[in-house]
Design a protein around this motif. Structure first.
Motif, short mmCIF file in Angstrom:
data_model
loop_
_atom_site.label_atom_id
_atom_site.label_comp_id
_atom_site.label_asym_id
_atom_site.label_seq_id
_atom_site.Cartn_x
_atom_site.Cartn_y
_atom_site.Cartn_z
N LYS A 1 56.99 39.19 30.30
CA LYS A 1 58.11 38.52 30.82
C LYS A 1 58.70 38.35 29.34
N THR A 2 58.07 37.88 28.20
CA THR A 2 58.42 37.47 26.91
C THR A 2 58.68 38.69 26.04
N GLU A 3 58.22 39.76 26.16
CA GLU A 3 58.30 40.93 25.65
C GLU A 3 57.45 40.72 24.45
N ASP A 4 56.60 39.92 24.66
CA ASP A 4 55.53 39.82 23.28
C ASP A 4 54.62 40.76 23.41
N TYR A 5 54.34 41.68 24.74
CA TYR A 5 53.40 42.74 24.57
C TYR A 5 54.34 44.01 24.25
N PRO A 6 53.78 44.55 23.11
CA PRO A 6 54.82 45.75 22.53
C PRO A 6 55.22 46.70 23.63
N LEU A 7 54.38 47.24 24.41
CA LEU A 7 54.74 48.44 25.28
C LEU A 7 55.26 47.91 26.44
N THR A 8 56.20 47.05 26.59
CA THR A 8 57.06 46.47 27.66
C THR A 8 58.27 47.62 27.49
N PHE A 9 58.70 47.55 28.71
CA PHE A 9 59.99 48.77 28.90
C PHE A 9 60.83 48.06 29.98
N PRO A 10 61.96 47.81 29.73
CA PRO A 10 62.95 47.37 30.57
C PRO A 10 63.34 48.75 31.60
N MET A 11 63.72 48.46 32.75
CA MET A 11 63.96 49.46 33.60
C MET A 11 65.55 49.34 34.09
N PHE A 12 66.29 50.29 33.37
CA PHE A 12 67.79 50.03 33.20
C PHE A 12 68.58 50.69 34.18
N LEU A 13 69.74 50.05 34.66
CA LEU A 13 70.66 50.52 35.59
C LEU A 13 71.84 50.95 34.84
N TYR A 14 72.05 52.00 34.62
CA TYR A 14 73.64 52.45 34.00
C TYR A 14 74.60 52.57 34.71
N LEU A 15 75.70 51.93 34.62
CA LEU A 15 76.88 52.20 35.56
C LEU A 15 78.09 52.89 34.78
N PRO A 16 78.73 53.77 35.23
CA PRO A 16 79.99 54.43 34.62
C PRO A 16 81.22 53.50 34.66
N GLN A 17 82.07 53.67 33.84
CA GLN A 17 83.40 52.79 33.59
C GLN A 17 84.37 53.25 34.51
N ARG A 18 84.32 52.85 35.89
CA ARG A 18 85.30 53.08 36.72
C ARG A 18 84.93 52.29 37.76
N ASN A 19 86.12 52.21 38.69
CA ASN A 19 85.73 51.35 39.90
C ASN A 19 84.83 51.70 40.78
#
Length: 379
Positions: free
Chosen positions: A173-191
């Motif tokens: 949770k604190t990212e103090d563990y170095p191998l922490t990876f966020p899971m991303f949601l990428y959103l296009p720039q459109r309506n």
């Protein structure tokens, strides 16, 4: 409205996204500079901006061995050498289903040192097969997601100085563990369709965070960590304090922090940059929303900067103060300058006084360079 979910290898998924065949791209690693540039050239906008790159959850890669091996820790250098195929200590096994996570591991922890995952790694189809294969030899080593370690022996990451980082819920949770990876949601720039927007809004709700935890991931809800629960960190601070960190500075740190509670939201910067990393940009947006929602009424929010131990202690304290101030400004900007009258945003800095990892490794230095959020009552 029909919703279709497609699971694909990282490159195939990205190609569909830039081909405007998907409304959202979920990625288990941050997009590379090349991918960001490609997406922009295809009319998807700046995917590295906070509003277009949202964090869904946190996960981590955990080094595991068979329980019969008798091992409990592994140094990061040993881990990377094993996956590069240059270590005689381990035979590594990977799963094809973890291709995206392994790309992230290679990008962050191997490529900067001229290493890549070796061609001789034993690759199986899925995690279940990997876990079974792991028991074939006490010298087998694998990296698996945090929630899928099964009956294996997870290994803590250790450094030459003796500090260890455990793959535990709070350290992720604190990212103090170095191998922490966020899971991303990428959103296009459109309506986007209103139901897509409604889903994205729901993802930030408490009910969504509960679903994320039940699925075996680490949710984004900030949790308090009282100073009394941080005995290991304080012991490390006292043990690791050099001549430039006198007892008086440690006592000042305790006096400042003891009336407050640390929140799990932590802010870090991209390597060699003053720009917040992807997870931290998301943390800024979430914190700003919490302030707007009144969750910190009559509270003092203190951004506390820490540094690695390279260089003079006074310079490190100044640098950590500058980083803390940068986070404060980012939160203020996310609030549009409208800070509620019953909330204050302050900064403090203690430089190298509270290390989380060994400074004689690059990953340790990056772990130690951070800004923590501490919250207390207004006087």
């Amino acid at each position: 409205m029909d919703i279709a979910l497609t699971v694909a290898e990282p490159k195939a998924a990205f190609d569909e996204f830039i081909g405007h065949e998907a409304d959202v791209l979920m990625s288990v690693r941050e997009l590379s500079t090349t991918e960001l540039s490609t997406a922009q050239s295809h009319g998807l906008g700046r995917l590295d901006r906070a509003r277009q790159a949202r964090i869904l959850a946190l996960d981590a890669l955990v080094p595991v061995v068979d329980v019969a091996s008798g091992r409990a820790t592994i140094e990061m250098s040993t881990l990377t050498k094993a996956f590069a195929g240059t270590s005689d200590l381990f035979n590594v096994v990977t799963a094809q289903s973890l291709a995206g996570q392994m790309e992230g591991f290679e990008d962050r922890f191997m490529s900067p040192f001229g290493l890549s995952i070796g061609p001789d790694a034993n690759t199986v189809d899925d995690i279940d097969t990997l876990l079974t294969d792991l028991g074939a030899s006490p010298n087998r080593l694998a990296l698996v997601p945090y929630g899928q370690t099964g009956t294996t022996q997870p290994l803590a990451l250790s450094g030459p100085c003796g500090l260890q980082s455990q793959p535990a819920f709070l350290s992720l949770k604190t990212e103090d563990y170095p191998l922490t990876f966020p899971m991303f949601l990428y959103l296009p720039q459109r309506n986007r369709h209103p139901q897509v927007e409604a889903f994205l809004d729901w993802m930030r709700s408490p009910s969504a965070q509960l679903v994320i935890r039940r699925a075996g991931f680490v949710d984004l809800a900030a949790v308090p960590i009282p100073l009394a629960d941080q005995g290991d960190r304080l012991a490390a601070a006292i043990t690791s304090a050099g001549r430039e960190i006198p007892l008086g500075e440690l006592q000042r740190m305790i006096r400042v922090l003891s009336p407050q509670v640390r929140m799990s939201s932590t802010f870090r910067f991209e390597p060699g940059s003053t720009r917040l990393d992807g997870q931290s940009r998301s943390n800024v947006m979430q914190l700003a929303q919490s302030v707007r929602d009144g969750r910190f009424g009559a509270k003092r929010l203190m951004f506390v900067g820490f540094s690695d131990g390279r260089g003079p202690a006074e310079a490190n304290r100044d640098l950590s103060a500058a980083r803390a101030e940068a986070v404060r400004r980012a939160v203020e900007a996310a609030l549009g300058g409208n800070i509620p009258a019953n909330v204050t945003l302050d900064v403090e800095a203690f430089g190298e006084a509270l290390p989380m990892a060994c400074d004689d490794t690059i990953w340790g230095q990056q772990t130690n360079r951070r800004v923590e959020l501490w919250v207390g009552d207004l006087p």
